[in-house]
Design a protein around this motif. Structure first.
Motif, PDB file in Angstrom:
ATOM      1  N   ARG A  80      -5.023  -1.717  -9.961  1.00  0.00           N
ATOM      2  CA  ARG A  80      -4.297  -2.335  -8.850  1.00  0.00           C
ATOM      3  C   ARG A  80      -4.989  -2.040  -7.521  1.00  0.00           C
ATOM      4  O   ARG A  80      -5.073  -2.908  -6.653  1.00  0.00           O
ATOM      5  CB  ARG A  80      -2.861  -1.816  -8.825  1.00  0.00           C
ATOM      6  CG  ARG A  80      -1.998  -2.498  -7.776  1.00  0.00           C
ATOM      7  CD  ARG A  80      -0.602  -1.925  -7.740  1.00  0.00           C
ATOM      8  NE  ARG A  80       0.199  -2.563  -6.718  1.00  0.00           N
ATOM      9  CZ  ARG A  80       1.337  -2.076  -6.241  1.00  0.00           C
ATOM     10  NH1 ARG A  80       1.806  -0.941  -6.721  1.00  0.00           N
ATOM     11  NH2 ARG A  80       2.008  -2.709  -5.309  1.00  0.00           N
ATOM     12  N   GLY A  81      -5.479  -0.818  -7.348  1.00  0.00           N
ATOM     13  CA  GLY A  81      -6.184  -0.476  -6.123  1.00  0.00           C
ATOM     14  C   GLY A  81      -7.431  -1.322  -5.932  1.00  0.00           C
ATOM     15  O   GLY A  81      -7.721  -1.799  -4.827  1.00  0.00           O
ATOM     16  N   LEU A 105      -2.948   1.983 -12.016  1.00  0.00           N
ATOM     17  CA  LEU A 105      -3.002   2.220 -10.580  1.00  0.00           C
ATOM     18  C   LEU A 105      -4.406   1.970 -10.035  1.00  0.00           C
ATOM     19  O   LEU A 105      -4.576   1.406  -8.953  1.00  0.00           O
ATOM     20  CB  LEU A 105      -2.561   3.651 -10.265  1.00  0.00           C
ATOM     21  CG  LEU A 105      -1.071   3.953 -10.383  1.00  0.00           C
ATOM     22  CD1 LEU A 105      -0.811   5.424 -10.094  1.00  0.00           C
ATOM     23  CD2 LEU A 105      -0.265   3.080  -9.440  1.00  0.00           C
ATOM     24  N   THR A 106      -5.409   2.403 -10.799  1.00  0.00           N
ATOM     25  CA  THR A 106      -6.790   2.177 -10.372  1.00  0.00           C
ATOM     26  C   THR A 106      -7.104   0.689 -10.331  1.00  0.00           C
ATOM     27  O   THR A 106      -7.700   0.188  -9.369  1.00  0.00           O
ATOM     28  CB  THR A 106      -7.766   2.894 -11.320  1.00  0.00           C
ATOM     29  OG1 THR A 106      -7.508   4.302 -11.280  1.00  0.00           O
ATOM     30  CG2 THR A 106      -9.210   2.634 -10.914  1.00  0.00           C
ATOM     31  N   SER A 112       2.022   1.766  -3.474  1.00  0.00           N
ATOM     32  CA  SER A 112       0.924   2.263  -4.302  1.00  0.00           C
ATOM     33  C   SER A 112       0.722   3.759  -4.095  1.00  0.00           C
ATOM     34  O   SER A 112       0.502   4.510  -5.057  1.00  0.00           O
ATOM     35  CB  SER A 112      -0.368   1.506  -3.974  1.00  0.00           C
ATOM     36  OG  SER A 112      -1.435   1.954  -4.777  1.00  0.00           O
ATOM     37  N   LEU A 113       0.795   4.201  -2.853  1.00  0.00           N
ATOM     38  CA  LEU A 113       0.658   5.628  -2.573  1.00  0.00           C
ATOM     39  C   LEU A 113       1.799   6.415  -3.205  1.00  0.00           C
ATOM     40  O   LEU A 113       1.583   7.483  -3.788  1.00  0.00           O
ATOM     41  CB  LEU A 113       0.627   5.858  -1.066  1.00  0.00           C
ATOM     42  CG  LEU A 113       0.525   7.316  -0.614  1.00  0.00           C
ATOM     43  CD1 LEU A 113      -0.736   7.980  -1.155  1.00  0.00           C
ATOM     44  CD2 LEU A 113       0.564   7.409   0.915  1.00  0.00           C
ATOM     45  N   MET A 156      -6.479  -4.739  -4.925  1.00  0.00           N
ATOM     46  CA  MET A 156      -6.133  -4.798  -3.511  1.00  0.00           C
ATOM     47  C   MET A 156      -7.380  -4.981  -2.646  1.00  0.00           C
ATOM     48  O   MET A 156      -7.359  -5.730  -1.653  1.00  0.00           O
ATOM     49  CB  MET A 156      -5.385  -3.528  -3.096  1.00  0.00           C
ATOM     50  CG  MET A 156      -3.952  -3.466  -3.576  1.00  0.00           C
ATOM     51  SD  MET A 156      -3.157  -1.904  -3.094  1.00  0.00           S
ATOM     52  CE  MET A 156      -1.442  -2.261  -3.519  1.00  0.00           C
ATOM     53  N   HIS A 203       0.830  -1.207   0.000  1.00  0.00           N
ATOM     54  CA  HIS A 203       0.000   0.000   0.000  1.00  0.00           C
ATOM     55  C   HIS A 203       0.866   1.259   0.000  1.00  0.00           C
ATOM     56  O   HIS A 203       0.514   2.256  -0.637  1.00  0.00           O
ATOM     57  CB  HIS A 203      -0.941  -0.016   1.200  1.00  0.00           C
ATOM     58  CG  HIS A 203      -2.077  -0.976   1.057  1.00  0.00           C
ATOM     59  ND1 HIS A 203      -3.197  -0.695   0.327  1.00  0.00           N
ATOM     60  CD2 HIS A 203      -2.247  -2.238   1.529  1.00  0.00           C
ATOM     61  CE1 HIS A 203      -4.026  -1.730   0.358  1.00  0.00           C
ATOM     62  NE2 HIS A 203      -3.470  -2.682   1.076  1.00  0.00           N
ATOM     63  N   ARG A 252       1.173   6.845  -6.842  1.00  0.00           N
ATOM     64  CA  ARG A 252       0.171   7.886  -7.110  1.00  0.00           C
ATOM     65  C   ARG A 252       0.780   9.281  -6.975  1.00  0.00           C
ATOM     66  O   ARG A 252       0.490  10.180  -7.775  1.00  0.00           O
ATOM     67  CB  ARG A 252      -1.018   7.728  -6.170  1.00  0.00           C
ATOM     68  CG  ARG A 252      -1.848   6.494  -6.453  1.00  0.00           C
ATOM     69  CD  ARG A 252      -3.084   6.408  -5.552  1.00  0.00           C
ATOM     70  NE  ARG A 252      -3.834   5.202  -5.844  1.00  0.00           N
ATOM     71  CZ  ARG A 252      -4.683   5.081  -6.862  1.00  0.00           C
ATOM     72  NH1 ARG A 252      -4.897   6.123  -7.663  1.00  0.00           N
ATOM     73  NH2 ARG A 252      -5.338   3.952  -7.072  1.00  0.00           N
TER      74      ARG A 252
END
Length: 239
Positions: A214-215, A211-212, A88-89, A218, A85, A92
């Motif tokens: 992947r989010g 990224l979306t 991921s942040l 998650m 996480h 972004r």
């Protein structure tokens, strides 16, 4: 259940099921007197959790999470998820920075890296130091067609003008975003030749979509893992 029963749901091979068990991604299966594996609903739920973790966090982290769970090291499993996480942040935040940089390119302003513009020609060492990379990395970007510095006629040394430094900064940000060198070279070429932002914008939109995705993966992985942890916590059923 047989290995084929587990494999059929996900369109994978029975050998993959055995490999996942061997690697600790599934709990160990009981055996019949003749040596055949016996899988249960617990294995089915574990497999769903593992396969959901892979697109969300990658194979290495997915395996680390499941093996930690099976070794009763729940905090280690959660720490592995936390690191995913955090990354991921960071991705972004990097994307937002690159968007700002691309948006300013056509205005002739320096990219939004938080660093002041470098006046005058700079050496490869100075550019590398600014970005926190090695000179060899900067030279590799040149070999890939990403950077096009001039050469000093007297010494033959590379000279990076402000526009070259800008390109190096943007290349560095795109590399952090996971882009291959050939893709970055295409983006930078488009910026230099056309002066527009259509190609970079398209590339960044694709990055945003990944990224979306992947989010969302998650979220799914968290739900599948929670199902598995809950099932593991249930007392064994009596025959």
């Amino acid at each position: 259940m047989r290995p084929a029963d587990l494999a059929r749901e996900h369109g994978i091979s029975t050998q993959a099921i055995r490999n996942y068990e061997r690697d600790g991604c599934l709990p160990l299966a009981a055996r019949t007197p003749t040596g055949y594996r016996i899988y249960t609903e617990l294995h089915a739920v574990a497999l769903r959790a593992y396969l959901a973790l892979v697109p969300a966090y990658g194979h290495a982290t997915a395996g680390a999470v499941m093996t930690a769970v099976h070794a009763d090291r729940l905090d280690d499993a959660l720490a592995a998820l936390d690191r995913g996480h955090v990354q991921s942040l960071r991705d972004r935040e990097t994307l937002a920075t690159v968007r700002a940089a691309v948006g300013r390119l056509t205005d002739g302003a320096a990219p939004g890296t938080g660093l002041p513009a470098l006046p005058g020609p700079r050496s490869v060492g100075e550019v590398a130091h600014r970005l926190g990379v090695t000179p060899a990395t900067v030279r590799a970007w040149e070999a890939a067609g990403i950077l096009t510095p001039t050469r000093d006629r007297a010494t033959g040394h590379r000279r990076y003008l402000p526009a070259d430094v800008r390109d190096a900064e943007l290349a560095h940000l795109l590399r952090r975003g996971g882009y291959r060198l050939d893709r970055i070279a295409t983006v930078l070429r488009q910026i230099r030749t056309a002066g527009g932002t259509g190609e970079p914008a398209t590339a960044l939109d694709g990055w945003q979509q990944r990224l979306t995705a992947r989010g969302l993966a998650m979220l799914t992985a968290s739900a599948r893992l929670d199902d598995y942890l809950a099932l593991r916590a249930e007392p064994p059923r009596r025959a």
